[in-house]
Write a protein that holds these residues in place. Structure first.
Motif, PDB file in Angstrom:
ATOM      1  N   HIS A 117       0.736  -1.253   0.049  1.00 51.27           N
ATOM      2  CA  HIS A 117       0.016   0.032  -0.193  1.00 51.27           C
ATOM      3  C   HIS A 117       0.837   1.442  -0.046  1.00 51.27           C
ATOM      4  CE1 HIS A 117      -3.892  -1.986   1.454  1.00 51.27           C
ATOM      5  NE2 HIS A 117      -3.410  -2.743   0.713  1.00 51.27           N
ATOM      6  N   THR A 118       0.716   2.126  -1.045  1.00 50.22           N
ATOM      7  CA  THR A 118       1.357   3.550  -1.193  1.00 50.22           C
ATOM      8  C   THR A 118       0.375   4.301  -1.416  1.00 50.22           C
ATOM      9  OG1 THR A 118       1.853   2.994  -3.574  1.00 50.22           O
ATOM     10  CG2 THR A 118       3.634   2.243  -2.215  1.00 50.22           C
ATOM     11  N   GLY A 119      -1.058   4.248  -1.240  1.00 49.03           N
ATOM     12  CA  GLY A 119      -1.854   5.442  -1.547  1.00 49.03           C
ATOM     13  C   GLY A 119      -2.330   5.189  -3.022  1.00 49.03           C
ATOM     14  N   HIS A 120      -2.014   4.057  -3.617  1.00 46.55           N
ATOM     15  CA  HIS A 120      -2.219   3.732  -4.979  1.00 46.55           C
ATOM     16  C   HIS A 120      -3.787   3.571  -5.030  1.00 46.55           C
ATOM     17  CE1 HIS A 120      -2.967   2.280  -8.951  1.00 46.55           C
ATOM     18  NE2 HIS A 120      -1.645   3.015  -9.374  1.00 46.55           N
ATOM     19  N   PRO A 121      -4.730   4.097  -5.953  1.00 47.10           N
ATOM     20  CA  PRO A 121      -6.105   3.885  -6.122  1.00 47.10           C
ATOM     21  C   PRO A 121      -6.487   2.498  -6.107  1.00 47.10           C
ATOM     22  CG  PRO A 121      -5.569   5.491  -7.674  1.00 47.10           C
ATOM     23  CD  PRO A 121      -4.333   5.028  -7.096  1.00 47.10           C
TER      24      PRO A 121
ATOM     25  N   PHE B 141       2.353   0.958  -9.500  1.00 51.29           N
ATOM     26  CA  PHE B 141       1.401   0.224  -8.422  1.00 51.29           C
ATOM     27  C   PHE B 141       2.499  -0.886  -7.888  1.00 51.29           C
ATOM     28  CE2 PHE B 141      -0.790  -4.003  -7.378  1.00 51.29           C
ATOM     29  CZ  PHE B 141      -1.385  -3.329  -6.136  1.00 51.29           C
ATOM     30  N   PHE B 142       2.868  -0.923  -6.555  1.00 57.61           N
ATOM     31  CA  PHE B 142       3.940  -1.906  -6.032  1.00 57.61           C
ATOM     32  C   PHE B 142       3.302  -3.053  -5.443  1.00 57.61           C
ATOM     33  CE2 PHE B 142       5.744   2.154  -6.272  1.00 57.61           C
ATOM     34  CZ  PHE B 142       7.073   1.992  -6.765  1.00 57.61           C
ATOM     35  N   PHE B 143       3.982  -4.345  -5.666  1.00 58.61           N
ATOM     36  CA  PHE B 143       3.532  -5.574  -4.876  1.00 58.61           C
ATOM     37  C   PHE B 143       4.738  -6.532  -4.823  1.00 58.61           C
ATOM     38  CE2 PHE B 143       3.616  -5.764  -9.818  1.00 58.61           C
ATOM     39  CZ  PHE B 143       4.121  -7.049  -9.853  1.00 58.61           C
ATOM     40  N   ALA B 144       4.692  -7.450  -3.698  1.00 61.46           N
ATOM     41  CA  ALA B 144       5.744  -8.415  -3.563  1.00 61.46           C
ATOM     42  C   ALA B 144       5.093  -9.746  -4.031  1.00 61.46           C
ATOM     43  CB  ALA B 144       5.891  -8.526  -2.247  1.00 61.46           C
ATOM     44  N   LEU B 145       6.282 -10.674  -4.579  1.00 61.24           N
ATOM     45  CA  LEU B 145       6.028 -11.921  -4.974  1.00 61.24           C
ATOM     46  C   LEU B 145       6.739 -12.811  -4.174  1.00 61.24           C
ATOM     47  CD1 LEU B 145       5.985 -11.620  -9.062  1.00 61.24           C
ATOM     48  CD2 LEU B 145       3.706 -11.695  -7.250  1.00 61.24           C
TER      49      LEU B 145
END
Length: 252
Positions: A116-120, A240-244
């Motif tokens: 979560h970075t404040g992205h919609p 948009f950031f995510f982890a795998l």
């Protein structure tokens, strides 16, 4: 069953092209990307190396030892960012500090987690039951795996309505989520819908996943041998950031 059918019809109302072309009856009916079954159909219509235009990385004026120390602590940073969130500037700075990912490190099944970075769309994929991604040894990719009836199914990203990218009450409502879950059997596919290629992004060549039919590229940086920080580059939207996290490697 009646409620499920109503939810399914409501969800499909977002997909006029799906109804008019009759594609809902043409989509494959078998489950994809389980622990033992990945499709290995070749798709080689994109050059092995592409360059994605972007602003060059702005690296902090720190000594090599400090940068190395931050890379060593990347796992701890990511765990904290997944729990507590991060600013987009901090996430992008951390992304720039991480080493690239070679293509040979990607094949396997990966569980995804949003950062979560404040992205919609923060939290939206998880609300709909997103599981992660799967990559085949030949470079084929299954970009969207969702939980379904105790397993996972891969869906064709082009059938996901663009309204899902909006952060609003309707999109995040229980009715919308139930409709999506009911429609999953008609949206699933066994065909790969993206490809792995090396892409130059922010001055670094790294493994990336290029969607077949959407203006999206996912860029990857290495946190640990089985942990990756991903950045989704969607035209006209902030990153948009995510982890795998790797679940398993492909069977040989």
């Amino acid at each position: 069953m009646r409620e499920e059918a109503v939810s399914c019809r409501l969800f499909l109302s977002f997909l006029p092209e799906l109804r008019t072309c009759g594609a809902a009856t043409e989509l494959p009916s078998r489950q994809c990307c389980t622990r033992t079954h990945w499709n290995l159909i070749a798709a080689d219509r994109v050059p092995l190396f592409m360059t994605l235009r972007s602003e060059p990385a702005v690296r902090p004026s720190a000594g090599g030892s400090e940068i190395d120390h931050r890379v060593d602590d990347a796992r701890a940073w990511l765990e904290q960012a997944v729990r507590l969130g991060s600013s987009p500037e901090e996430a992008l700075e951390q992304f720039d500090l991480l080493p690239p990912v070679p293509l040979e490190a990607m094949p396997g099944l990966w569980r995804g987690t949003g950062l979560h970075t404040g992205h919609p769309i923060d939290g939206l994929l998880e609300a709909y039951g997103w599981y992660g991604k799967a990559f085949d040894a030949n470079g084929d990719a299954h970009p969207l795996l969702f939980r379904h009836r105790g397993g996972t199914v891969a869906i064709d990203p082009r059938w996901v309505p663009t309204s899902m990218l909006d952060s609003n009450r309707v999109t995040r409502s229980a009715v919308a989520r139930a409709g999506f879950a009911a429609a999953l059997p008609m949206l699933r596919t066994e065909e790969p819908k993206a490809r792995l290629r090396m892409v130059a992004y922010r001055g670094v060549e790294t493994a990336a996943m290029i969607y077949d039919r959407l203006p999206i590229i996912d860029l990857f940086r290495q946190v640990a041998p089985d942990i990756i920080l991903g950045l989704m580059d969607l035209r006209g939207e902030p990153p948009f950031f995510f982890a795998l996290h790797r679940v398993e490697r492909p069977q040989r």
